[in-house]
Scaffold this motif. Structure first.
Motif, PDB file in Angstrom:
ATOM      1  N   THR A   1      48.199  71.660  42.002  1.00 55.31           N
ATOM      2  CA  THR A   1      47.742  70.924  41.018  1.00 55.31           C
ATOM      3  C   THR A   1      45.989  70.600  40.405  1.00 55.31           C
ATOM      4  OG1 THR A   1      49.495  69.401  41.657  1.00 55.31           O
ATOM      5  CG2 THR A   1      47.694  67.788  40.623  1.00 55.31           C
ATOM      6  N   LEU A   2      44.950  71.205  41.382  1.00 50.52           N
ATOM      7  CA  LEU A   2      43.748  70.882  41.339  1.00 50.52           C
ATOM      8  C   LEU A   2      43.042  72.083  40.093  1.00 50.52           C
ATOM      9  CD1 LEU A   2      42.334  70.117  44.268  1.00 50.52           C
ATOM     10  CD2 LEU A   2      42.083  68.462  42.680  1.00 50.52           C
ATOM     11  N   ARG A   3      44.540  73.365  40.764  1.00 53.93           N
ATOM     12  CA  ARG A   3      43.817  75.390  39.496  1.00 53.93           C
ATOM     13  C   ARG A   3      44.385  73.978  38.285  1.00 53.93           C
ATOM     14  NH1 ARG A   3      46.430  79.990  42.542  1.00 53.93           N
ATOM     15  NH2 ARG A   3      44.767  81.062  40.711  1.00 53.93           N
ATOM     16  N   VAL A   4      45.290  74.055  38.278  1.00 48.29           N
ATOM     17  CA  VAL A   4      46.053  73.529  37.004  1.00 48.29           C
ATOM     18  C   VAL A   4      44.680  72.710  35.881  1.00 48.29           C
ATOM     19  CG1 VAL A   4      47.832  71.765  35.403  1.00 48.29           C
ATOM     20  CG2 VAL A   4      48.311  73.897  37.426  1.00 48.29           C
ATOM     21  N   GLN A   5      44.505  71.572  36.526  1.00 46.64           N
ATOM     22  CA  GLN A   5      44.103  70.966  36.676  1.00 46.64           C
ATOM     23  C   GLN A   5      42.102  72.047  35.608  1.00 46.64           C
ATOM     24  OE1 GLN A   5      42.984  67.518  39.316  1.00 46.64           O
ATOM     25  NE2 GLN A   5      44.547  66.682  38.454  1.00 46.64           N
ATOM     26  N   GLU A   6      41.779  72.467  36.861  1.00 42.71           N
ATOM     27  CA  GLU A   6      40.624  73.269  36.229  1.00 42.71           C
ATOM     28  C   GLU A   6      40.955  74.020  35.293  1.00 42.71           C
ATOM     29  OE1 GLU A   6      37.711  75.592  39.162  1.00 42.71           O
ATOM     30  OE2 GLU A   6      39.867  76.574  39.468  1.00 42.71           O
ATOM     31  N   GLN A   7      42.122  74.366  35.065  1.00 43.09           N
ATOM     32  CA  GLN A   7      42.386  75.330  34.630  1.00 43.09           C
ATOM     33  C   GLN A   7      42.771  74.557  32.431  1.00 43.09           C
ATOM     34  OE1 GLN A   7      46.137  77.245  35.560  1.00 43.09           O
ATOM     35  NE2 GLN A   7      45.463  78.764  35.757  1.00 43.09           N
ATOM     36  N   LYS A   8      42.826  73.518  33.045  1.00 45.74           N
ATOM     37  CA  LYS A   8      42.525  72.777  31.511  1.00 45.74           C
ATOM     38  C   LYS A   8      41.134  72.680  31.492  1.00 45.74           C
ATOM     39  CE  LYS A   8      47.377  70.461  32.250  1.00 45.74           C
ATOM     40  NZ  LYS A   8      47.927  68.949  32.231  1.00 45.74           N
ATOM     41  N   ALA A   9      40.489  72.362  32.594  1.00 44.53           N
ATOM     42  CA  ALA A   9      39.217  72.186  31.695  1.00 44.53           C
ATOM     43  C   ALA A   9      38.306  72.908  31.265  1.00 44.53           C
ATOM     44  CB  ALA A   9      38.359  71.710  32.660  1.00 44.53           C
ATOM     45  N   GLY A  10      38.497  74.387  32.221  1.00 45.86           N
ATOM     46  CA  GLY A  10      37.747  75.728  31.588  1.00 45.86           C
ATOM     47  C   GLY A  10      38.577  75.617  30.067  1.00 45.86           C
ATOM     48  N   TYR A  11      39.370  75.193  29.762  1.00 47.69           N
ATOM     49  CA  TYR A  11      40.367  75.268  28.390  1.00 47.69           C
ATOM     50  C   TYR A  11      39.097  75.114  27.323  1.00 47.69           C
ATOM     51  CZ  TYR A  11      43.301  75.410  24.336  1.00 47.69           C
ATOM     52  OH  TYR A  11      44.013  75.449  22.654  1.00 47.69           O
ATOM     53  N   LEU A  12      39.032  73.407  27.983  1.00 54.41           N
ATOM     54  CA  LEU A  12      39.060  72.632  26.755  1.00 54.41           C
ATOM     55  C   LEU A  12      36.990  72.533  26.502  1.00 54.41           C
ATOM     56  CD1 LEU A  12      40.353  69.259  28.059  1.00 54.41           C
ATOM     57  CD2 LEU A  12      40.409  70.306  25.518  1.00 54.41           C
ATOM     58  N   ALA A  13      36.934  73.732  28.185  1.00 59.35           N
ATOM     59  CA  ALA A  13      34.954  73.853  27.600  1.00 59.35           C
ATOM     60  C   ALA A  13      35.332  75.344  26.382  1.00 59.35           C
ATOM     61  CB  ALA A  13      34.635  74.537  28.809  1.00 59.35           C
ATOM     62  N   GLU A  14      35.886  76.451  27.078  1.00 56.57           N
ATOM     63  CA  GLU A  14      35.882  77.423  25.364  1.00 56.57           C
ATOM     64  C   GLU A  14      36.128  76.460  24.201  1.00 56.57           C
ATOM     65  OE1 GLU A  14      38.984  79.863  26.903  1.00 56.57           O
ATOM     66  OE2 GLU A  14      38.517  80.714  28.827  1.00 56.57           O
ATOM     67  N   GLN A  15      36.891  76.119  24.322  1.00 52.46           N
ATOM     68  CA  GLN A  15      37.147  75.264  22.743  1.00 52.46           C
ATOM     69  C   GLN A  15      35.775  74.813  22.404  1.00 52.46           C
ATOM     70  OE1 GLN A  15      40.398  72.383  22.576  1.00 52.46           O
ATOM     71  NE2 GLN A  15      41.215  73.584  21.607  1.00 52.46           N
ATOM     72  N   ALA A  16      34.997  74.064  23.227  1.00 55.54           N
ATOM     73  CA  ALA A  16      33.497  72.810  22.473  1.00 55.54           C
ATOM     74  C   ALA A  16      32.995  74.077  22.483  1.00 55.54           C
ATOM     75  CB  ALA A  16      33.326  72.778  23.952  1.00 55.54           C
ATOM     76  N   PHE A  17      32.791  75.614  23.434  1.00 52.18           N
ATOM     77  CA  PHE A  17      31.740  76.321  23.197  1.00 52.18           C
ATOM     78  C   PHE A  17      32.131  77.420  21.369  1.00 52.18           C
ATOM     79  CE2 PHE A  17      31.282  77.105  27.931  1.00 52.18           C
ATOM     80  CZ  PHE A  17      30.158  76.655  27.474  1.00 52.18           C
ATOM     81  N   PHE A  18      33.824  77.697  21.773  1.00 49.60           N
ATOM     82  CA  PHE A  18      33.662  77.904  20.348  1.00 49.60           C
ATOM     83  C   PHE A  18      33.419  77.181  19.320  1.00 49.60           C
ATOM     84  CE2 PHE A  18      37.205  78.567  16.985  1.00 49.60           C
ATOM     85  CZ  PHE A  18      36.775  79.748  16.336  1.00 49.60           C
ATOM     86  N   TYR A  19      34.250  75.791  19.222  1.00 49.99           N
ATOM     87  CA  TYR A  19      33.972  74.842  17.905  1.00 49.99           C
ATOM     88  C   TYR A  19      32.402  75.299  17.892  1.00 49.99           C
ATOM     89  CZ  TYR A  19      38.097  73.485  18.184  1.00 49.99           C
ATOM     90  OH  TYR A  19      40.006  73.626  18.465  1.00 49.99           O
ATOM     91  N   SER A  20      30.757  74.535  18.473  1.00 44.38           N
ATOM     92  CA  SER A  20      29.663  74.846  18.561  1.00 44.38           C
ATOM     93  C   SER A  20      28.832  75.508  18.221  1.00 44.38           C
ATOM     94  CB  SER A  20      29.164  74.704  20.241  1.00 44.38           C
ATOM     95  OG  SER A  20      27.819  74.537  19.990  1.00 44.38           O
ATOM     96  N   GLY A  21      30.278  77.212  18.582  1.00 42.76           N
ATOM     97  CA  GLY A  21      29.355  78.281  18.394  1.00 42.76           C
ATOM     98  C   GLY A  21      29.796  78.598  16.791  1.00 42.76           C
ATOM     99  N   LEU A  22      30.821  77.950  16.400  1.00 40.89           N
ATOM    100  CA  LEU A  22      31.423  78.096  14.418  1.00 40.89           C
ATOM    101  C   LEU A  22      30.001  76.734  13.907  1.00 40.89           C
ATOM    102  CD1 LEU A  22      33.430  79.109  12.556  1.00 40.89           C
ATOM    103  CD2 LEU A  22      35.061  77.272  13.294  1.00 40.89           C
ATOM    104  N   SER A  23      29.980  76.198  14.573  1.00 38.71           N
ATOM    105  CA  SER A  23      29.486  75.027  13.877  1.00 38.71           C
ATOM    106  C   SER A  23      27.569  75.530  13.435  1.00 38.71           C
ATOM    107  CB  SER A  23      28.614  73.589  14.502  1.00 38.71           C
ATOM    108  OG  SER A  23      28.205  72.816  13.950  1.00 38.71           O
ATOM    109  N   ILE A  24      27.032  76.161  14.422  1.00 42.07           N
ATOM    110  CA  ILE A  24      25.881  77.129  14.535  1.00 42.07           C
ATOM    111  C   ILE A  24      26.423  77.878  13.225  1.00 42.07           C
ATOM    112  CG2 ILE A  24      24.721  79.112  15.882  1.00 42.07           C
ATOM    113  CD1 ILE A  24      24.504  77.087  18.506  1.00 42.07           C
ATOM    114  N   GLY A  25      27.200  79.107  13.543  1.00 39.38           N
ATOM    115  CA  GLY A  25      27.441  79.573  12.397  1.00 39.38           C
ATOM    116  C   GLY A  25      27.356  79.394  10.851  1.00 39.38           C
ATOM    117  N   VAL A  26      28.234  78.133  11.370  1.00 42.74           N
ATOM    118  CA  VAL A  26      28.261  77.895   9.207  1.00 42.74           C
ATOM    119  C   VAL A  26      26.550  77.261   9.268  1.00 42.74           C
ATOM    120  CG1 VAL A  26      29.057  76.053   8.114  1.00 42.74           C
ATOM    121  CG2 VAL A  26      30.374  77.481  10.297  1.00 42.74           C
ATOM    122  N   GLY A  27      26.020  76.560   9.955  1.00 44.82           N
ATOM    123  CA  GLY A  27      24.587  76.633   9.976  1.00 44.82           C
ATOM    124  C   GLY A  27      23.389  77.245   9.506  1.00 44.82           C
TER     125      GLY A  27
END
Length: 84
Positions: free
Chosen positions: A54-80
């Motif tokens: 259960t903890l590992r699934v939660q950790e994977q979900k948190a990691g996925y959300l962090a990866e998305q945030a990094f990607f969106y941030s990088g994309l935003s910086i690139g567009v800027g």
């Protein structure tokens, strides 16, 4: 907009990130990690194993959300930067 970003993120994962992870070094690291988890989990009770999963699934979900945030941030910086 969220649907577009999600689709772009999935495309980047499949076409951009995955090929970089298909290396011997990465595969060896993942194999050692899996061996370590298997050895560790072998000594757990059924209840402990369930709690750990259960903890590992939660950790994977948190990691996925962090990866998305990094990607969106990088994309935003690139567009800027593209607007300069």
């Amino acid at each position: 907009m969220e649907g577009f970003l999600s689709a772009l993120y999935e495309y980047a994962q499949d076409e951009g990130v995955t090929p970089y992870l298909e290396t011997r070094e990465y595969r060896r690291m993942v194999d050692r990690l899996e061996e370590g988890w298997t050895a560790f989990c072998g000594g757990l009770t059924a209840e402990q194993s369930k709690q750990l999963n259960t903890l590992r699934v939660q950790e994977q979900k948190a990691g996925y959300l962090a990866e998305q945030a990094f990607f969106y941030s990088g994309l935003s910086i690139g567009v800027g930067l593209g607007r300069l």
